[in-house]
Design a protein around this motif. Structure first.
Motif, PDB file in Angstrom:
ATOM      1  N   GLN A  35       5.729   6.155   7.347  1.00 11.32           N
ATOM      2  CA  GLN A  35       7.088   6.512   6.956  1.00 11.32           C
ATOM      3  C   GLN A  35       7.899   7.022   8.138  1.00 11.32           C
ATOM      4  OE1 GLN A  35       5.464   9.223   3.910  1.00 11.32           O
ATOM      5  NE2 GLN A  35       7.046   8.377   2.568  1.00 11.32           N
ATOM      6  N   ALA A  85       0.195   8.448   7.857  1.00 15.91           N
ATOM      7  CA  ALA A  85      -0.735   7.619   7.079  1.00 15.91           C
ATOM      8  C   ALA A  85      -0.021   6.495   6.325  1.00 15.91           C
ATOM      9  CB  ALA A  85      -1.504   8.491   6.094  1.00 15.91           C
ATOM     10  N   ARG A  86       1.186   6.767   5.856  1.00 18.44           N
ATOM     11  CA  ARG A  86       1.940   5.763   5.105  1.00 18.44           C
ATOM     12  C   ARG A  86       2.969   5.026   5.968  1.00 18.44           C
ATOM     13  NH1 ARG A  86       0.980   9.613   0.922  1.00 18.44           N
ATOM     14  NH2 ARG A  86       0.014   8.560  -0.850  1.00 18.44           N
ATOM     15  N   TYR A  91      -0.852  -0.660   3.483  1.00 19.18           N
ATOM     16  CA  TYR A  91      -0.220  -0.157   4.698  1.00 19.18           C
ATOM     17  C   TYR A  91      -0.713  -0.839   5.978  1.00 19.18           C
ATOM     18  CZ  TYR A  91       1.005   3.439   1.343  1.00 19.18           C
ATOM     19  OH  TYR A  91       1.480   4.087   0.236  1.00 19.18           O
ATOM     20  N   ILE A 144       5.554  -0.996   2.142  1.00 23.03           N
ATOM     21  CA  ILE A 144       4.205  -1.511   1.865  1.00 23.03           C
ATOM     22  C   ILE A 144       4.194  -3.027   2.047  1.00 23.03           C
ATOM     23  CG2 ILE A 144       3.547   0.335   0.275  1.00 23.03           C
ATOM     24  CD1 ILE A 144       4.184  -1.596  -2.056  1.00 23.03           C
ATOM     25  N   HIS A 191       2.769   6.390  -4.976  1.00 25.43           N
ATOM     26  CA  HIS A 191       2.579   5.401  -3.922  1.00 25.43           C
ATOM     27  C   HIS A 191       1.097   5.117  -3.772  1.00 25.43           C
ATOM     28  CE1 HIS A 191       6.506   7.172  -2.290  1.00 25.43           C
ATOM     29  NE2 HIS A 191       6.781   6.025  -2.861  1.00 25.43           N
ATOM     30  N   PRO A 241      -5.951   0.929   1.651  1.00 22.84           N
ATOM     31  CA  PRO A 241      -5.328   0.757   2.971  1.00 22.84           C
ATOM     32  C   PRO A 241      -4.636  -0.592   3.152  1.00 22.84           C
ATOM     33  CG  PRO A 241      -7.702   0.544   3.153  1.00 22.84           C
ATOM     34  CD  PRO A 241      -7.409   0.989   1.742  1.00 22.84           C
ATOM     35  N   VAL A 252       8.423   4.447   0.720  1.00 16.89           N
ATOM     36  CA  VAL A 252       7.409   3.903   1.620  1.00 16.89           C
ATOM     37  C   VAL A 252       7.635   2.414   1.807  1.00 16.89           C
ATOM     38  CG1 VAL A 252       5.580   5.570   1.080  1.00 16.89           C
ATOM     39  CG2 VAL A 252       5.733   3.457  -0.214  1.00 16.89           C
ATOM     40  N   ASP A 277      -2.463   5.045  -2.313  1.00 19.50           N
ATOM     41  CA  ASP A 277      -3.166   5.978  -1.433  1.00 19.50           C
ATOM     42  C   ASP A 277      -3.608   5.224  -0.181  1.00 19.50           C
ATOM     43  OD1 ASP A 277      -5.052   7.580  -0.136  1.00 19.50           O
ATOM     44  OD2 ASP A 277      -5.730   8.465  -2.016  1.00 19.50           O
ATOM     45  N   PRO A 278      -3.207   5.687   0.999  1.00 18.86           N
ATOM     46  CA  PRO A 278      -3.574   4.962   2.225  1.00 18.86           C
ATOM     47  C   PRO A 278      -5.077   4.966   2.520  1.00 18.86           C
ATOM     48  CG  PRO A 278      -2.394   6.979   2.763  1.00 18.86           C
ATOM     49  CD  PRO A 278      -2.369   6.839   1.274  1.00 18.86           C
TER      50      PRO A 278
END
Length: 146
Positions: free
Chosen positions: A131, A128-129, A18, A143, A8, A15, A141, A10-11
């Protein structure tokens, strides 16, 4: 696409994948709820109005079918498409039919139990994601679409 071990984005490094996803999920849920209620109301006359007596169950069944089929076709419900978000599985790919069914089952269970839904919403807002519990269990996730 910057990927982490879990395939996935990376947040921290990416960023934009997300950005605003939790609020977009909420708006998508509202749109999907309106669509589900409208579909349920449209079907009631075909049940000789007997569907009015079990409206919540009928809405749950129609919502389950709607969500499963739309997630399987493009990894997003119509509400998610309007909000420009989509689900990705643990491999970072779009959902297939079986993944859509399992995700919809998890979502349906969380909707039926208020406390589970609250915990899931807190997870979406705080992780952070973004979820929810079903996403965490499946490794999926939500997105922003490219």
């Amino acid at each position: 696409m910057t990927e982490t071990f879990s395939n996935h984005p990376d947040p921290i490094r990416a960023p934009q994948f997300y950005a605003s996803v939790p609020s977009k999920r909420l708006y998508a849920w509202v749109v999907d709820s309106i669509i589900t209620i409208a579909m349920t109301l449209a079907i009631i006359p075909f049940t000789a109005f007997i569907g009015l007596f079990f409206f919540p169950i009928l809405a749950l069944i129609i919502g389950f079918a709607y969500r499963s089929l739309t997630l399987a076709s493009s990894s997003a419900t119509w509400g998610m498409r309007i909000m420009s978000i989509e689900l990705r599985d643990a491999r970072g790919e779009r959902f297939d039919f079986s993944q859509a069914l399992v995700h919809t089952l998890g979502y349906s269970i969380s909707v039926m139990f208020f406390l589970i839904q609250i915990v899931s919403m807190i997870c979406m807002a705080g992780s952070a994601r973004g979820q929810g519990l079903t996403d965490m269990a499946l490794g999926s996730v939500m997105i922003n679409r490219r």
